[in-house]
Design an enzyme around this catalytic site. Structure first.
Site, PDB file in Angstrom:
ATOM      1  N   ARG A 190       0.821  -1.220   0.000  1.00  0.00           N
ATOM      2  CA  ARG A 190       0.000   0.000   0.000  1.00  0.00           C
ATOM      3  C   ARG A 190       0.849   1.261   0.000  1.00  0.00           C
ATOM      4  O   ARG A 190       0.614   2.196  -0.756  1.00  0.00           O
ATOM      5  CB  ARG A 190      -0.939  -0.020   1.226  1.00  0.00           C
ATOM      6  CG  ARG A 190      -1.934   1.122   1.316  1.00  0.00           C
ATOM      7  CD  ARG A 190      -3.063   1.042   0.311  1.00  0.00           C
ATOM      8  NE  ARG A 190      -2.778   1.723  -0.919  1.00  0.00           N
ATOM      9  CZ  ARG A 190      -3.003   1.214  -2.117  1.00  0.00           C
ATOM     10  NH1 ARG A 190      -3.540   0.018  -2.256  1.00  0.00           N
ATOM     11  NH2 ARG A 190      -2.694   1.886  -3.202  1.00  0.00           N
ATOM     12  N   LYS A 249       4.510  25.182  -3.670  1.00  0.00           N
ATOM     13  CA  LYS A 249       3.197  24.559  -3.414  1.00  0.00           C
ATOM     14  C   LYS A 249       3.318  23.054  -3.584  1.00  0.00           C
ATOM     15  O   LYS A 249       2.997  22.500  -4.636  1.00  0.00           O
ATOM     16  CB  LYS A 249       2.149  25.134  -4.365  1.00  0.00           C
ATOM     17  CG  LYS A 249       1.841  26.601  -4.079  1.00  0.00           C
ATOM     18  CD  LYS A 249       0.772  27.180  -5.013  1.00  0.00           C
ATOM     19  CE  LYS A 249       0.591  28.670  -4.739  1.00  0.00           C
ATOM     20  NZ  LYS A 249      -0.194  29.345  -5.786  1.00  0.00           N
ATOM     21  N   LYS A 307       8.871  39.620  -2.352  1.00  0.00           N
ATOM     22  CA  LYS A 307       7.486  39.636  -2.810  1.00  0.00           C
ATOM     23  C   LYS A 307       6.764  40.872  -2.288  1.00  0.00           C
ATOM     24  O   LYS A 307       7.321  41.653  -1.507  1.00  0.00           O
ATOM     25  CB  LYS A 307       6.777  38.370  -2.322  1.00  0.00           C
ATOM     26  CG  LYS A 307       7.375  37.095  -2.899  1.00  0.00           C
ATOM     27  CD  LYS A 307       6.428  35.929  -2.640  1.00  0.00           C
ATOM     28  CE  LYS A 307       6.846  34.715  -3.455  1.00  0.00           C
ATOM     29  NZ  LYS A 307       5.885  33.622  -3.299  1.00  0.00           N
ATOM     30  N   GLU A 324       9.563  40.298  -7.268  1.00  0.00           N
ATOM     31  CA  GLU A 324       8.276  40.086  -7.931  1.00  0.00           C
ATOM     32  C   GLU A 324       7.661  41.440  -8.295  1.00  0.00           C
ATOM     33  O   GLU A 324       7.602  42.337  -7.463  1.00  0.00           O
ATOM     34  CB  GLU A 324       7.363  39.337  -6.943  1.00  0.00           C
ATOM     35  CG  GLU A 324       5.983  39.040  -7.409  1.00  0.00           C
ATOM     36  CD  GLU A 324       5.151  38.441  -6.266  1.00  0.00           C
ATOM     37  OE1 GLU A 324       5.337  37.260  -5.942  1.00  0.00           O
ATOM     38  OE2 GLU A 324       4.319  39.173  -5.679  1.00  0.00           O
ATOM     39  N   ASP A 351       4.479  38.694 -12.315  1.00  0.00           N
ATOM     40  CA  ASP A 351       3.426  37.888 -11.701  1.00  0.00           C
ATOM     41  C   ASP A 351       2.040  38.354 -12.114  1.00  0.00           C
ATOM     42  O   ASP A 351       1.723  39.552 -12.053  1.00  0.00           O
ATOM     43  CB  ASP A 351       3.560  37.966 -10.174  1.00  0.00           C
ATOM     44  CG  ASP A 351       2.668  36.941  -9.498  1.00  0.00           C
ATOM     45  OD1 ASP A 351       2.570  35.805 -10.013  1.00  0.00           O
ATOM     46  OD2 ASP A 351       2.074  37.278  -8.452  1.00  0.00           O
TER      47      ASP A 351
END
Lengths: 279, 279, 279, 279, 279, 279
Positions: C98, C132, C164, C194, C215
């Site tokens: 598993r 992420k 940022k 950014e 961005d």
């Protein structure tokens, strides 16, 4: 923290997730060998630590390394001597190099520095270290002291009883402090008490203390202290401390002391000069 | 190994299951205070480590201690100055004393030693450290370097790309080694390459390397290297290393280098002389 | 958390003190073998993790397992292909199954999903991931991205400087934020900043930032931004982000960008369909 | 691995020794607040994990953060809703943001996806998860399943006995496999056995198995299986599995099953879209 | 805490940094062998633990040891029997001896003591243990119970549902407490409820409880309870507890109970007498 | 393993991910209090361990508990006495109960059993324990011995030097073994040597051994051994061991011995009978 755990933590520190440069440049299969060179006269210490660094790095990065000792721990290596040889996967050797040298340089430095104190003592008394050691490196550093020819004092606060001025002040009397220390501890540990004056020495001699530390006395007081102690309790163990460098040890080595303790064996040592040359 | 874990392991080393003497002699309720005294001129570093030692010891033995900074990290403290003050349960202070001082003495020693290099640079170039640090103490020692007025090089092998002779030998050419290092790493890291001759420098200048390390060149070669580099690629970052002590830094500080790196900031420093006096 | 530690923790989670059913039904001596089957078209990733699961389970339950790769990481495996083969003690295989599949399904899912973005880029710009990622699986997931044909952005907050909007707001100006970020960090890291508008871009181009992240701009703004940046600082590195899916990448791949970053490589991937069939 | 340990390891992964950018740009004293915004319709899960991320980050970097729930776990939040609010030291919030969102996005994604299955079941049978979960996140993911309205199957191999085809093959007969599983385990666990045909079902019904898993049967066979089982042993617990999506659940919800299990609750869920906006 | 971790922690406890005496007296190369002697009639348990002690000690001190079982776990060994043999480096054997014997003496003591209860039950009902075990030794002690011939109850609070008086009091009614326990747990665990009177038994019989614990009833009440339970729900599982020693078990073994549980299997056992004789 | 780590591991063992029953039945907010009742005459030990169990459980499950001592450690508590009181969140108390009692029952059992030996000694000699302790519980068990009125021997192999028959055999002579043990260890530990005959005693008395262990001698030999030792070296410390139970201690307490050591203080103790009654 045993040697294995120490080396793992040190590799976490120096390598982390990986060596950005070596991972990019050196194939996992390439092999090589190198020699650890003494670039100054030194006394050797640190082989077990260095060997563990190469072993653990090899395990981490999936390689193999053999570490062969050429000059044993405790032996003198004149400038230009090769003290060990490594052979195996090049990537492992390159990644492990810095940590292995950092340990060898520190430990050879201590052994080399300690040897001067021991030579000054000329076998008339024993030179011992203190708890002034680099945090987390105590076992390695104390072994380097032994490689340098000196001996070890207690390892930690749990390994021996030493009644110092702060304890005496807290209790209110030297005699009572020694009594409490004796009563609270099992029968396989001795009790040492620190004195700074002849008057304190007199009090200490009438307690159950097995060892007396004559701390920070000048040469004359030290001589007188030894005389008084030996005449009262011939078998008491006498240790002296305070600014013990080779010059002073040479001056006081025939006073009849059993030991001198010197933090400087470790904290005044500089790194020895060593390099790893890939062939 | 963060500071908290380091101090726990160091207390395991120095205290273990308990302090045989203090447990016998000092009541858990007795309180006291003490001052940390500079017994030599020094630059201060190590307060955060010392504070954590007292905090962690208090937690371990069930006491409380406040650690108050009197002279901040990075400041000079002349001999005789009190750099901090502790107040709390006497038992905690006595048990924590040795470890706190071992850290302070090491770190003040580094900050003090580093300051000499920085003074020699006189602001004309930046002095940085290397990876020659005491295993497990790197964060503290690198911070001590900053307190001494210098800056830090990459922390570990994972924090920056530096192509050295071993990598070049393994790959077969400097140009190809730099190319591989660049290709394998993300776009937020720079690539540094080490050169030892003017010929290697010439090759390095035609790669994508952002930084060039001029290693082990004599003063004249260094001067020539800077000239050649600046004329070819004005914005390349130039670092020099190899036997960098304050005297040499003074000599080369006006050549046009960006940085010099010196392992000796850390490994040639001796412990500063400090004591903790209970009042 | 390295792979070894991750697998140990995952076995603690899925197996705990033991498999109640298998311990009751399968003899420790019984042996078997099985094949891992791709039940959909996929790109392979996760062999090193799966192999470690079988190795660690074998160690735990006292068995042996060999894990043989049939289709290498990064290769495409059409539906119906066997991507690896396991052989050894049946009990080990059944208990490990598993967890091994959970890792393979997740990682093949990511590699497969990433391949679509890479195909869309057609080699005109580099596709990179973001932070992420699934907590604790970042190394595996980022390697799956590489197996899918894309590259990695910085691994963590300590591996690269990216200024940022929150940093700019906190400092009060983009220019000053970049200045501080540059000053505080060593010379082997680059600084990325950014920007969201052409006006911010203009400011960014006059700082020491090495990389600019464009961005959340629409296609036209993006095109204009690249033009302005290239005319001012031709060598600046340009990255775009914000809703980057294969369709959009195809549209913007010829604008002159260096990279696009897309969290969706990882967080929009579903598990690939794989099974382990015992023979 | 409990929540506290998981978050520590995840911060080691994402933050490491520190955030190069935030440490340079944001003062430890600056404060701020922000709102977590649902950028799609979703069912909420993950507040306890997110709160622990902020708490642990604050402890690490020496700040404070309060995490206030605005929409509770298990509740639906339409697009545009703020589901929680954070307030405290800005540096902590900025450093913790990514990890907190990574967890919330994953867990809300699962709860939201699960809700569709539960709605399809319309209370006629219970929907449960499987062991197909992300390694190390099982507790959080299984709680997200509960927030979505479904229930949990056994947590791990040590929490319940399930005799599957591999066990039956290894033992040689279903009946004997069930007998051994029953005999080897304490009287507070039930025994479940997996069957794939009506013939296997017949055999299973004559064992001491408490629960029967009807695996991978088509709708008609499933209906017949339930009829046969209920007529023989009315109180046996019947679970179905195999390609269970909302559409199929809707079709079979009135057959008389007790439960359906679906790995897809978790492994077919995509991250929900959430952001943290500093005010 | 698995066996490996337990033995490491126990060696940390008993050996620490090293054996002061053995390190001084016994060469790392000297070899020897010894026999573990039963100095009383006993039932054997603990070989796996003892073997791990020798293995782990050898790894620690750099030696080798083979541990050969002469009388298997679960077998009776009359006084004077050798139950195992060790051979390898003498230093390892001497350092490991105490811990290996401490475990064997405890575990053989439990197996031997348990055997008396099992003999009293004469196969008419099953004897099981409880959670009254030595902290951290539960797995070993519960295995010793099995070697003694009895069976295990649930391992921990997470391995089975048992509704006791405190739960019933907190909830307000036995019926509701059972209902909640059933609803909150997955379908592979059973629910047991504890009753102390016939009236409580009556209530319990009408719940969904699978198992009923008849606690602290005298022999007559116990007999009546079994009668009532069997007439109402023939298949309910009946367990009795409270002052269960061999004498009482003999008296009640034919009442129709399924099991008796007895903490005394473990906590009333004394260490068996064993020694390790070096040859 | 300190108390905190021990209790965490023990809670992992007994509680794991959670208490299936209590989590279902008892609200996190419900509060209660209870009394720990001595169900037999006993000597109290274990409060610090029990208090830590309640504290750590409260932290784990999010509750609070106060643990108040009613009869202090070392005091006698007649049957029917309440020795402590707990008050706080009911859920915490119910989950912590078993582990707290398991520790209290074991430790009170040892203190109670030890008291009989101490009473037999009547203050004429000191009763001490041995290294025959439950693995991982040594600190707690040795403290229970002190609460029972006896004293502790060395804690571990690293805390004292004891030359036993195996060491003497390995070295070849008692005299040489003592010499080596003395030479290898620092000056704050004593050396003890074990002898079994008067002839061995004669040899031991002429070494530097500080303590002599008279092992397994009958009463007459023991008396003669003490006479010979005292006449040769009046200040040598004499310890006797071997089948030391209260009856024998009473017989030999006036022979002039300093100490008797008895493993039975710990390994022949049974758990004392205690219960926790919620009010």
């Amino acid at each position: 923290m045993n040697l294995r755990a120490l080396v793992q933590a040190a590799l976490d520190e120096d390598v982390g997730r990986g060596d950005l440069t070596t991972d990019a440049c050196i194939s996992p299969d390439a092999r090589g060998h190198g020699l650890v060179l003494a670039k100054q006269d030194l006394v050797v210490s640190g082989h077990s630590a260095a060997a563990e660094v190469f072993r653990a790095t090899a395990e981490r990065v999936g390689g193999v390394v053999a570490y062969d000792v050429l000059v044993g721990e405790g032996s003198a290596a004149p400038r230009g001597t090769h003290i060990s040889r490594v052979e195996g996967t090049l990537k492992t050797i390159v990644i492990a190099e810095r940590l292995a040298l950092n340990l060898l340089m520190r430990l050879c430095g201590i052994a080399t520095h300690t040897r001067r104190y021991v030579d000054a003592a000329a076998g008339r008394l024993q030179v011992v270290d203190t708890r002034k050691t680099t945090p987390l490196l105590r076992q390695l550093e104390k072994r380097a002291v032994v490689h340098g020819g000196a001996a070890n004092h207690r390892f930690s606060l749990q390994d021996g009883v030493m009644v110092k001025d702060n304890h005496i002040t807290a209790v209110g009397s030297l005699t009572e402090a020694v009594r409490r220390a004796r009563a609270a501890n099992h029968h396989l540990v001795r009790v040492e008490v620190e004195v700074r004056t002849l008057s304190e020495l007199g009090e200490a001699l009438s307690t159950a203390a097995d060892v007396i530390l004559l701390d920070n006395m000048d040469d004359e007081t030290l001589a007188e202290a030894v005389r008084q102690a030996r005449s009262t309790r011939p078998s008491v163990i006498l240790e002296a401390s305070g600014n013990m460098d080779p010059e002073r040890i040479e001056r006081i080595r025939d006073l009849g002391l059993d030991l001198v303790s010197a933090g400087g064996l470790i904290h005044q040592a500089r790194w020895a000069d060593l390099s790893l040359k890939l062939q």
